[in-house]
Design an enzyme around this catalytic site. Structure first.
Site, PDB file in Angstrom:
ATOM      1  N   GLY A 156      37.846  37.139  20.830  1.00  0.00           N
ATOM      2  CA  GLY A 156      38.448  36.026  21.558  1.00  0.00           C
ATOM      3  C   GLY A 156      37.509  34.841  21.542  1.00  0.00           C
ATOM      4  N   PRO A 170      38.685  42.823  17.418  1.00  0.00           N
ATOM      5  CG  PRO A 170      40.391  43.604  18.804  1.00  0.00           C
ATOM      6  CD  PRO A 170      39.123  44.021  18.158  1.00  0.00           C
ATOM      7  CB  SER A 207      31.442  40.400  25.046  1.00  0.00           C
ATOM      8  OG  SER A 207      30.842  41.601  25.490  1.00  0.00           O
ATOM      9  CE1 TYR A 238      27.982  37.127  37.694  1.00  0.00           C
ATOM     10  CE2 TYR A 238      26.073  35.888  38.428  1.00  0.00           C
ATOM     11  CZ  TYR A 238      27.011  36.179  37.450  1.00  0.00           C
ATOM     12  OH  TYR A 238      26.975  35.529  36.250  1.00  0.00           O
ATOM     13  CB  THR A 275      36.729  42.456  29.427  1.00  0.00           C
ATOM     14  OG1 THR A 275      37.108  41.129  29.796  1.00  0.00           O
ATOM     15  CG2 THR A 275      36.417  42.507  27.947  1.00  0.00           C
ATOM     16  CB  SER A 284      37.249  38.942  38.444  1.00  0.00           C
ATOM     17  OG  SER A 284      37.694  38.621  39.724  1.00  0.00           O
TER      18      SER A 284
END
Lengths: 560, 560
Positions: free
Chosen positions: A118, A116, A122, A448, A197, A200
């Protein structure tokens, strides 16, 4: 027209000012760009499709190449160099739930795998076809992008799973609502991808992560269609929504997603603060969360990131003015920038911001008003574009993210940054590393970290550099109490590290679910579980997970 | 000494004032109590244990009787009448994780079933041994009740799973913290039980349901020990915590529970408001939630409950004064009482309460200050004791709860109340029915309905009455868009209704998980899944869940 081997639409560029590139060259040396291959060239080399014809399936080589890779740094190298090992044997464009069920049936007939797809955003290899005997059919969800139902009383909206961020917001805002989910990939990523996944958004502090926003929906599986009803809360057994969240395509194909929505905020503002050091910034964030101040964003840059942002800005006049203010107020070397967002009713926003300022003053924070926040808001989706700018200048840039408890946040950051800074010592290459906290919780926060390095003389050398960096930082994460991912997922790139985050019993449970829904392992079997994990699966007899105990041990204070 | 066939410690009684019983007699007729059997009498009739001796296991008949049933109305009838069909063959008292693992191994040797037992407060049959060829070993968690670790930075605490509400709070409050989980069963129910049944406390609006508070822990299973790490958030695949939550003992025995804790609030208050009618009260709650006003409790009584509370109060002088105020301010017949809680930093509480008052004024609410709230707080755990008082007066009382979207809240309440009021028409018996909203969400709310009826001339007649009432209201719930349970769980009593809440695919997935962790079905196989559901399980081929479509259909506005 979306660029096939870079981020965004052709023509949407974000050039860096000259002085920014000088700053970078001073830090890690001058960059030398690599040559790129054209889409037409790559497409002519693509192997013939192993799939039969199907009215929903496009087998055009150019289309297959465009759907072959996501946006990990390795994906970029593959596309820019043209060395794409595997492309899908076809790309399907279903327009309904029935189309999806039909494709599942066809996949059994064709004995092919399914991916699949989207927005293809990714960064961990989720949507990359894997080499193997079976053909791969990529299923683009792009035509399932409509608002299907809206319950204005209960604030619930149902969308096709392929709806992108802008499509979600446009359709909701037309009715006066918002989802409030703004990940950096917002422009291209989709509802289904966010759910699969555990995404956020930048304002998750106010609106919640996708786990909070995902109220229910439909999953089309090899066992049949599966409907998750959107109850506000219930105690009716295990919450299967939480197994669809993070399933990374392994259980089925999400066709419809029901989300909790909000009324459009009547007021919204983003403020910039500077703390004298990292510890002060951390303490302020921790306290704001633990006192439940209703903010919509907290984003704390560590000193290196704070300096990098100030140095890279194209508003150097304003920066000089800011610099004077900060030095005067005691925020000198080591200072940390905090962005604060408030969204909602005006009185509530004002009160929350007032309370945050009270905490900030206690920790020596300097309030610089809304200018920096407005600048951030204007450019909130820009970073992926800067990757291309840096690429053209001969630099590679990648990011890595994790989360941990407040107790470990400092040691984890140090370990991650140190691992990255020293990863290319053998190559005598410098790495520019900087970190921010992107999401805060009462219990801890995400980290991050961005790393910039020079491209090698060849693609192979560049890939080897990136692999060293990625391996070093992932090892640092799992040995210093971080989760394998806070918001990018597991995919292929993180799966070998998953046993540090989820123990053997949990991996077996996930494997049992995958086997239940997809007994022939057609759906994204490359994602999530460590390679060959499924063969470890036993159904009887106790097993020990003690070999992971060094990783799992928590260093909390034990009460005597 | 805890009463074996009633709620609470002997000597803790809450008598109702004389006028309250007259009020009830006027509504549904005079009550006639039933005779009760003594523990000694029941114990002598207990069949011999089918288990061998074990140092951790108590086989004393009196102990076995005391652990045989929970607190559903049917459980009370069984205990008061002495007609307890099944008692466990032994009760184990493990003191460590190793003890639990040892008991799991022993259960295989003995070929017996296991029932983990927290406070025994289940109202849906969770902990009742079932008839069958295998012996049953009940595993009391009462000796695993210690605070094991406390991370004050990250607000995480680890407890033995058998820790009761008062034990949790005493151990945390000694360090300045609170869990903030206050279900009505607080005095006896345990952390492990809360997790296994998805419990919700009275102040869940502020502190969160147990799903929010449960950060991780250890589950001891037949496949080995399973450790859930307490990351603040992650995108590392399906969240297995959410499969332990609501697992109702079917996957394993929780030994340790890690919870998200809070600092003790510096300020806390509960206020009483009255709205002119139910619609106004609903609108105010909905708006408070959808505007994210940071309250810790909202509890809205429908008109019948409001009047019942006023009439049953033992402070009739104060009530007369209140009555005058309410009538003067326009809250007459049909008025609804709203209790509002705020907990946390003082400034924040004041601001939240101010905002709530603004909304309240808009909907015609009358603020009566803190008196009613203080009264509620003082008696917050009293209702289970009143069941005994009513029993002694010849009345049965039970409650039922559910949740639904705001869109359906009104029709669902009407359907539930109507079903209960008419359930005993054939017996020419009246039922006194009243409802409140106990928990609010942006998307909807729970409904908590109490029904009072007269005991029959015999236990059998009384049981038949209760069964009619329960069946009627559950049918109303599932056909009018309610979940099978908002905070009591599924157990035995709700499992046949579960397919209306979770579709066939979800039940199969849960069944697959149960089979994975407990292949010999020793752990509470009576809970959660509908009887004989497991034999429906197939592992290949699509199946239709269309026969449930009339139940599953959502009546939301479809966007054209």
């Amino acid at each position: 027209m979306q660029r096939w081997n870079s981020w965004g639409e052709a023509g949407h560029d974000y050039p860096l000012p000259e002085h920014a590139l000088h700053y970078l060259a001073d830090l890690i040396g001058p960059g030398y760009p690599l040559e790129e291959v054209l889409l037409e060239t790559v497409s002519t080399k693509v192997a013939e499709s192993r799939l039969a014809n199907h009215s929903l399936v496009n087998k055009d080589p150019e289309v297959r190449v465009c759907y072959a890779r996501g946006h990990s740094f390795a994906d970029w190298l593959a596309k820019k160099s043209g060395q794409i090992e595997m492309v899908p044997d076809g790309v399907a464009f279903p327009e309904s739930r029935d189309d999806i069920l039909q494709l599942l049936e066809w996949a059994e007939q064709m004995d092919c795998n399914l991916i699949p797809y989207g927005g293809g955003t990714s960064v961990v290899g989720h949507i990359n076809p894997q080499a193997g005997a079976r053909p791969t059919l990529t299923v683009s969800m792009s035509r399932l992008s409509q608002l299907l139902a809206l319950d204005k009383e209960s604030l619930l909206a149902t969308f096709g799973a392929g709806t992108t961020g802008p499509q979600v917001e446009a359709q909701l805002q037309a009715h006066g609502f918002t989802l409030g989910h703004f990940p950096q990939s917002f422009e291209y990523s989709t509802l289904g991808g966010w759910v699969a996944t555990r995404s956020s958004g930048q304002q998750s502090l106010g609106y919640g992560r996708i786990e909070t926003l995902f109220a229910g929906g439909r999953l089309e599986t090899f066992q049949g269609s599966y409907y998750l009803r959107p109850f506000p809360a219930e105690s009716a057994g295990p919450d299967l929504k939480e197994c669809v969240l993070g399933s990374e395509g392994r259980l089925g194909i999400l066709s419809e997603v029901i989300v909790n929505i909000s009324r459009l905020p009547r007021f919204e503002a983003f403020y910039g603060l500077f703390f004298p050091d990292w510890q002060a910034g951390i303490a302020a964030c921790q306290q704001a969360l633990q006192q439940r101040i209703p903010l919509s964003m907290l984003r704390l840059s560590a000193p290196e990131e704070t300096e990098t942002f100030l140095r890279l800005s194209d508003k150097q006049n304003a920066i000089r003015w800011l610099e004077k203010l900060l030095v005067m107020r005691g925020a000198k070397a080591g200072r940390c920038q905090l962005l604060v967002g408030v969204s909602g009713e005006k009185a509530q926003c004002h009160h929350a911001w007032k309370q945050l300022r009270r905490i900030s003053r206690f920790y020596g924070g300097v309030n610089t008003g809304q200018l920096i926040g407005q600048q951030w808001q204007r450019h909130r989706y820009r970073n992926p574009y800067l990757r291309e700018t840096l690429w053209q200048a001969g630099y590679g840039v990648d990011t890595v993210e994790t989360a941990t408890q407040w107790l470990h946040i400092d040691s984890l950051r140090q370990a991650m940054e140190q691992a990255l800074r020293s990863a290319l010592h053998d190559d005598a290459e410098q790495v520019h590393v900087f970190t921010h906290i992107s999401h805060c919780y009462a219990q801890g926060a995400s980290l991050y970290t961005t790393f910039v390095f020079r491209l090698g003389e060849t693609y192979d050398i560049t890939l080897a550099r990136w692999q060293k960096l990625k391996a070093a930082v992932m090892q640092a994460i799992v040995t210093h109490g971080g989760t394998v991912s806070h918001h990018h997922g597991v995919g292929v790139d993180h799966r070998t590290f998953l046993p540090s985050t989820k123990d053997e019993q949990q991996l077996k449970a996930i494997s049992a679910l995958c086997q239940h829904f997809d007994p022939n392992a057609r759906l994204c079997a490359h994602n999530l579980l460590p390679p060959n994990f499924d063969i470890l699966l036993t159904t009887t007899g106790p097993t020990a997970s003690d070999d992971l105990s060094h990783v799992l041990k928590d260093t909390t204070d034990v009460v005597a």
